[in-house]
Design an enzyme around this catalytic site. Structure first.
Site, PDB file in Angstrom:
ATOM      1  N   ASP A 124       1.996   5.166   0.070  1.00 53.39           N
ATOM      2  CA  ASP A 124       1.575   6.392   0.734  1.00 53.39           C
ATOM      3  C   ASP A 124       1.737   7.557  -0.237  1.00 53.39           C
ATOM      4  O   ASP A 124       2.686   8.336  -0.161  1.00 53.39           O
ATOM      5  CB  ASP A 124       2.431   6.611   1.989  1.00 53.39           C
ATOM      6  CG  ASP A 124       1.890   7.738   2.864  1.00 53.39           C
ATOM      7  OD1 ASP A 124       0.758   8.188   2.603  1.00 53.39           O
ATOM      8  OD2 ASP A 124       2.592   8.146   3.801  1.00 53.39           O
TER       9      ASP A 124
ATOM     10  N   LYS B 230       0.868  -1.186   0.000  1.00 51.98           N
ATOM     11  CA  LYS B 230       0.000   0.000   0.000  1.00 51.98           C
ATOM     12  C   LYS B 230       0.903   1.234   0.000  1.00 51.98           C
ATOM     13  O   LYS B 230       1.653   1.464   0.943  1.00 51.98           O
ATOM     14  CB  LYS B 230      -0.910   0.004   1.227  1.00 51.98           C
ATOM     15  CG  LYS B 230      -1.957   1.111   1.212  1.00 51.98           C
ATOM     16  CD  LYS B 230      -2.862   1.006   2.445  1.00 51.98           C
ATOM     17  CE  LYS B 230      -4.035   1.973   2.344  1.00 51.98           C
ATOM     18  NZ  LYS B 230      -3.602   3.377   2.302  1.00 51.98           N
TER      19      LYS B 230
ATOM     20  N   GLU C 251       3.445   2.000   4.522  1.00 53.56           N
ATOM     21  CA  GLU C 251       2.103   2.326   4.998  1.00 53.56           C
ATOM     22  C   GLU C 251       1.261   1.099   5.308  1.00 53.56           C
ATOM     23  O   GLU C 251       0.463   1.105   6.233  1.00 53.56           O
ATOM     24  CB  GLU C 251       1.373   3.197   3.964  1.00 53.56           C
ATOM     25  CG  GLU C 251       0.046   3.708   4.489  1.00 53.56           C
ATOM     26  CD  GLU C 251      -0.725   4.502   3.459  1.00 53.56           C
ATOM     27  OE1 GLU C 251      -1.710   5.157   3.840  1.00 53.56           O
ATOM     28  OE2 GLU C 251      -0.363   4.474   2.286  1.00 53.56           O
TER      29      GLU C 251
END
Length: 322
Positions: A25, A23, A167
């Protein structure tokens, strides 16, 4: 085309039907290129054209292609960090964007393929879309755009990304179709630090500036719900200098609180201590806030943010998106 959105999750989904990705950021953008066009259009989550802000990314593939991805930039620790992009994401001046591209270079991480050479792929499975995307990448047709890796072992990826300070992860069903603009349980996101996009409903002056020329020192923020805008707390940390000035320019004051009262939600009213001295504003501006734990869902904190800090303005998201 608006991007498909992931649903927040509490644990890594098990089984071979799931694939897992890092994921990032950054800022979500859909990239659209056409054969013979030298510049790619870059579209935000709420359908705004962000192309001028990212000149090093907008020179994309010279073929008919639509992709979904995340624009990232690295902080001093070498990690993707949304805060590094804040000045860039609001800029639309071409000359200033060129200077930003040299000083704060961005990378486009492409993780999905929606259309290729006139063929719409959103009804295909994630596995088929990924297969075609990998073939495009292998042919060198993504140019400077990056194709991030995928992983079969989600638990391992979750632990590694936490250890590295990233993240979080996103888990996707291999058989899932792409649903533009929808938040789907076929995509599950797990973040290591809690971030929330919230709507500004008021602001308070910096301590010591009441009366005369008041400087913005804190925001009152809320979460949109079917029952109205539910108050989630006051955010002051991280609001200084240019950030405070920029926020002040964007807020439109009004004569009454936009937050739902206690008659709608027992924890929805604004406490008296936060009402005093507050300037109410129209609930139009979305900001990103970081907090300790998932406090919005915490009964012990009555749905209030815990030690929140201001991260940035989200002009790529509208209150309706939340």
């Amino acid at each position: 085309m608006r991007p498909m959105l992931a649903t927040p999750g509490a644990h890594v989904p098990p089984g071979e039907e799931w694939i897992h990705e890092v994921k990032w950021d950054g800022i979500r953008l859909v990239g659209e290129s056409e054969q013979g066009r030298t510049q790619t259009r870059l579209i935000t989550r709420n359908s705004n054209d962000a192309t001028p802000a990212w000149p090093e990314i907008a020179t994309g593939p010279e073929r008919d292609i639509v992709v979904d991805g995340e624009v990232i930039a690295l902080n001093d620790s070498g990690l993707p960090d949304f805060r590094v992009l804040m000045d860039r994401m609001h800029n639309r001046d071409v000359r200033r964007a060129a200077r930003f591209a040299e000083r704060i270079p961005a990378t486009y991480m492409v993780f999905d393929l929606l259309r290729l050479d006139g063929r719409l792929l959103i009804e295909e499975s994630w596995a088929e879309r990924r297969k075609v995307l990998e073939a495009v990448h292998a042919d060198g047709d993504l140019g400077s755009w990056q194709l991030p890796a995928t992983y079969d072992d989600g638990q391992m990826l979750h632990e590694v990304t936490r250890a590295q300070g990233l993240e979080g992860i996103v888990s996707k069903r291999r058989g899932s179709r792409y649903r533009p603009g929808e938040r789907s349980k076929d995509w599950i996101k797990l973040a290591h630090r809690y971030r929330a996009s919230l709507v500004v409903g008021g602001w308070r002056p910096e301590v010591g500036t009441e009366g005369g020329t008041e400087r913005l020192g804190a925001l009152l923020v809320g979460q949109p719900t079917p029952q109205g805008l539910i108050y989630r707390g006051r955010v002051g940390s991280g609001i200084t200098g240019k950030r405070a000035q920029r926020l002040g320019e964007l807020l439109r004051e009004t004569g009454r609180s936009p937050f739902a009262g206690p008659d709608v939600d027992p924890d929805g009213g604004v406490p008296t201590v936060d009402v005093r001295g507050t300037h109410w504003v129209e609930p139009l501006l979305v900001v990103e806030v970081e907090t300790h734990g998932t406090a919005v869902a915490s009964a012990s904190y009555k749905g209030r943010l815990r030690q929140p800090s201001f991260i940035g303005i989200r002009d790529d998201v509208s209150p309706e998106d939340l």
